[in-house]
Scaffold this motif. Sequence first.
Motif, PDB file in Angstrom:
ATOM      1  N   ILE A 262      16.509   1.136  59.917  1.00 36.06           N
ATOM      2  CA  ILE A 262      16.595   1.455  58.486  1.00 36.06           C
ATOM      3  C   ILE A 262      15.984   0.075  57.677  1.00 36.06           C
ATOM      4  CG2 ILE A 262      17.927   1.829  56.394  1.00 36.06           C
ATOM      5  CD1 ILE A 262      19.783   3.119  58.132  1.00 36.06           C
ATOM      6  N   ILE A 263      16.264  -1.097  58.361  1.00 35.57           N
ATOM      7  CA  ILE A 263      15.858  -2.179  57.576  1.00 35.57           C
ATOM      8  C   ILE A 263      14.462  -2.333  57.888  1.00 35.57           C
ATOM      9  CG2 ILE A 263      15.854  -4.760  57.644  1.00 35.57           C
ATOM     10  CD1 ILE A 263      18.855  -4.572  58.493  1.00 35.57           C
TER      11      ILE A 263
ATOM     12  N   THR B  75      11.027  -2.575  52.133  1.00 34.85           N
ATOM     13  CA  THR B  75       9.873  -3.266  52.218  1.00 34.85           C
ATOM     14  C   THR B  75       9.880  -4.734  51.583  1.00 34.85           C
ATOM     15  OG1 THR B  75       9.513  -2.386  49.750  1.00 34.85           O
ATOM     16  CG2 THR B  75       8.690  -0.928  51.589  1.00 34.85           C
ATOM     17  N   GLU B  76      10.945  -5.166  50.756  1.00 35.57           N
ATOM     18  CA  GLU B  76      10.792  -6.631  50.252  1.00 35.57           C
ATOM     19  C   GLU B  76      11.112  -7.487  51.519  1.00 35.57           C
ATOM     20  OE1 GLU B  76      13.257  -7.371  47.016  1.00 35.57           O
ATOM     21  OE2 GLU B  76      12.982  -9.623  47.456  1.00 35.57           O
ATOM     22  N   GLN B  77      10.071  -8.423  51.935  1.00 36.20           N
ATOM     23  CA  GLN B  77      10.324  -9.290  53.161  1.00 36.20           C
ATOM     24  C   GLN B  77      11.616 -10.144  53.153  1.00 36.20           C
ATOM     25  OE1 GLN B  77       8.686  -9.154  55.710  1.00 36.20           O
ATOM     26  NE2 GLN B  77       8.787 -11.216  56.741  1.00 36.20           N
ATOM     27  N   GLU B  78      12.100 -10.857  52.040  1.00 36.36           N
ATOM     28  CA  GLU B  78      12.959 -11.658  51.747  1.00 36.36           C
ATOM     29  C   GLU B  78      14.254 -10.882  52.122  1.00 36.36           C
ATOM     30  OE1 GLU B  78      13.118 -14.691  48.656  1.00 36.36           O
ATOM     31  OE2 GLU B  78      15.323 -14.193  48.496  1.00 36.36           O
ATOM     32  N   LEU B  79      14.274  -9.739  51.550  1.00 35.05           N
ATOM     33  CA  LEU B  79      15.585  -8.819  51.711  1.00 35.05           C
ATOM     34  C   LEU B  79      15.418  -8.306  52.999  1.00 35.05           C
ATOM     35  CD1 LEU B  79      18.061  -7.406  50.208  1.00 35.05           C
ATOM     36  CD2 LEU B  79      16.392  -5.621  49.886  1.00 35.05           C
ATOM     37  N   ARG B  80      14.602  -8.205  53.553  1.00 32.79           N
ATOM     38  CA  ARG B  80      14.643  -7.754  55.056  1.00 32.79           C
ATOM     39  C   ARG B  80      15.002  -8.693  56.139  1.00 32.79           C
ATOM     40  NH1 ARG B  80       9.062  -5.607  57.879  1.00 32.79           N
ATOM     41  NH2 ARG B  80       9.198  -4.020  56.226  1.00 32.79           N
ATOM     42  N   LEU B  81      14.558  -9.939  55.706  1.00 37.36           N
ATOM     43  CA  LEU B  81      15.190 -11.010  56.624  1.00 37.36           C
ATOM     44  C   LEU B  81      16.588 -11.352  56.446  1.00 37.36           C
ATOM     45  CD1 LEU B  81      12.431 -13.743  56.114  1.00 37.36           C
ATOM     46  CD2 LEU B  81      12.865 -12.421  58.389  1.00 37.36           C
ATOM     47  N   ARG B  82      17.229 -11.211  55.106  1.00 39.56           N
ATOM     48  CA  ARG B  82      18.584 -11.385  54.679  1.00 39.56           C
ATOM     49  C   ARG B  82      19.298 -10.213  55.484  1.00 39.56           C
ATOM     50  NH1 ARG B  82      19.944 -15.192  50.793  1.00 39.56           N
ATOM     51  NH2 ARG B  82      18.287 -15.502  49.327  1.00 39.56           N
ATOM     52  N   LEU B  83      19.038  -9.031  55.405  1.00 39.97           N
ATOM     53  CA  LEU B  83      19.745  -7.900  55.835  1.00 39.97           C
ATOM     54  C   LEU B  83      20.026  -8.152  57.476  1.00 39.97           C
ATOM     55  CD1 LEU B  83      18.633  -5.014  53.745  1.00 39.97           C
ATOM     56  CD2 LEU B  83      20.818  -6.021  53.669  1.00 39.97           C
ATOM     57  N   PHE B  84      18.607  -8.574  58.142  1.00 36.80           N
ATOM     58  CA  PHE B  84      18.564  -8.829  59.588  1.00 36.80           C
ATOM     59  C   PHE B  84      19.730  -9.810  59.931  1.00 36.80           C
ATOM     60  CE2 PHE B  84      16.215  -6.275  61.951  1.00 36.80           C
ATOM     61  CZ  PHE B  84      14.800  -5.794  61.349  1.00 36.80           C
ATOM     62  N   GLY B  85      19.721 -10.909  59.158  1.00 40.61           N
ATOM     63  CA  GLY B  85      20.525 -12.062  59.406  1.00 40.61           C
ATOM     64  C   GLY B  85      22.008 -11.751  59.364  1.00 40.61           C
ATOM     65  N   ILE B  86      22.065 -11.005  58.326  1.00 38.98           N
ATOM     66  CA  ILE B  86      23.468 -10.535  58.045  1.00 38.98           C
ATOM     67  C   ILE B  86      24.242  -9.455  59.016  1.00 38.98           C
ATOM     68  CG2 ILE B  86      24.988  -8.985  56.343  1.00 38.98           C
ATOM     69  CD1 ILE B  86      23.357 -10.300  54.071  1.00 38.98           C
ATOM     70  N   SER B  87      23.260  -8.857  59.450  1.00 40.53           N
ATOM     71  CA  SER B  87      23.713  -7.663  60.600  1.00 40.53           C
ATOM     72  C   SER B  87      23.950  -8.328  61.968  1.00 40.53           C
ATOM     73  CB  SER B  87      22.488  -6.591  60.628  1.00 40.53           C
ATOM     74  OG  SER B  87      21.172  -7.237  61.168  1.00 40.53           O
ATOM     75  N   MET B  88      22.938  -9.466  62.221  1.00 36.58           N
ATOM     76  CA  MET B  88      23.278 -10.150  63.628  1.00 36.58           C
ATOM     77  C   MET B  88      24.548 -11.022  63.234  1.00 36.58           C
ATOM     78  SD  MET B  88      19.640 -11.863  64.761  1.00 36.58           S
ATOM     79  CE  MET B  88      20.683 -13.075  65.754  1.00 36.58           C
TER      80      MET B  88
END
Lengths: 102, 135
Positions: free
Chosen positions: B27-28, B33-46
């Motif tokens: 989903i992410i 689409t926003e790069q910064e939000l995508r990175l944050r969400l990946f980090g949070i999920s990890m």
Amino acid sequence: MSLVFKALSDPTRRKVLQLLQRGPMTAGELADHFDVAKPTMSAHFAVLVNAELIQAEKNGRSITYRLRMSVLEEALLGFASAFGLQVSREQDAPSEPNTQGS
Amino acid sequence: MSQTHETRVQVRNGLVVATLFIAFSAIITFVVTEQELRLRLFGISMGIMVAYYGNAVSKNLTPLARLRCDPITEQALRRFSAWSLTLAGLAYVIVYLAFPPDEAVMIATGLLGFAVLLVVGRTVWTKMTRKMTRE
């Protein structure tokens, strides 16, 4: 999860868990720390086993209990101990806990 | 609960959680689409994944206790590992929430690496201490 809360609501059971944090102990060694009858202790052990907070293993004629708690459950134990949480005593039906052969 | 049933439940739960993590990552990747939000969400999920599995270590690795090793030492190490990884996972999440992604990568990775080093260090120290006791 309700079984975990029920198990942690009793101060005797919390003390059992705190003793087991040091390492596995037999039923007799645990009972020596409390001034209650053996059937009552068995009932407490049964509640803890049903809540999957401890594991029982039969070794000959004795039963050894070992801790089986997740980090979250240990945190809840610490929280309950710190705030002295207690609910009114329920009639826990004394029954032998399920044991696993070693 | 019998051993077989318990094992099946654990495997099923593990598969469900792994599927959820993969689905969330998909989903992410495809929706955000926003790069910064995508990175944050990946980090949070990890971070959540590390905390989730760290939380489960202490409870689900108990069969290891039946190996021929000192049960008190084994339990202490298992609990220490579980707490270290769980707290590291939670710290990982907080860092990705609080810091810009560029800084969050370094800080979060450092925290997680530190937790892993703590666990390895404690294991090595325990082994060395037991060796000295035996000699």
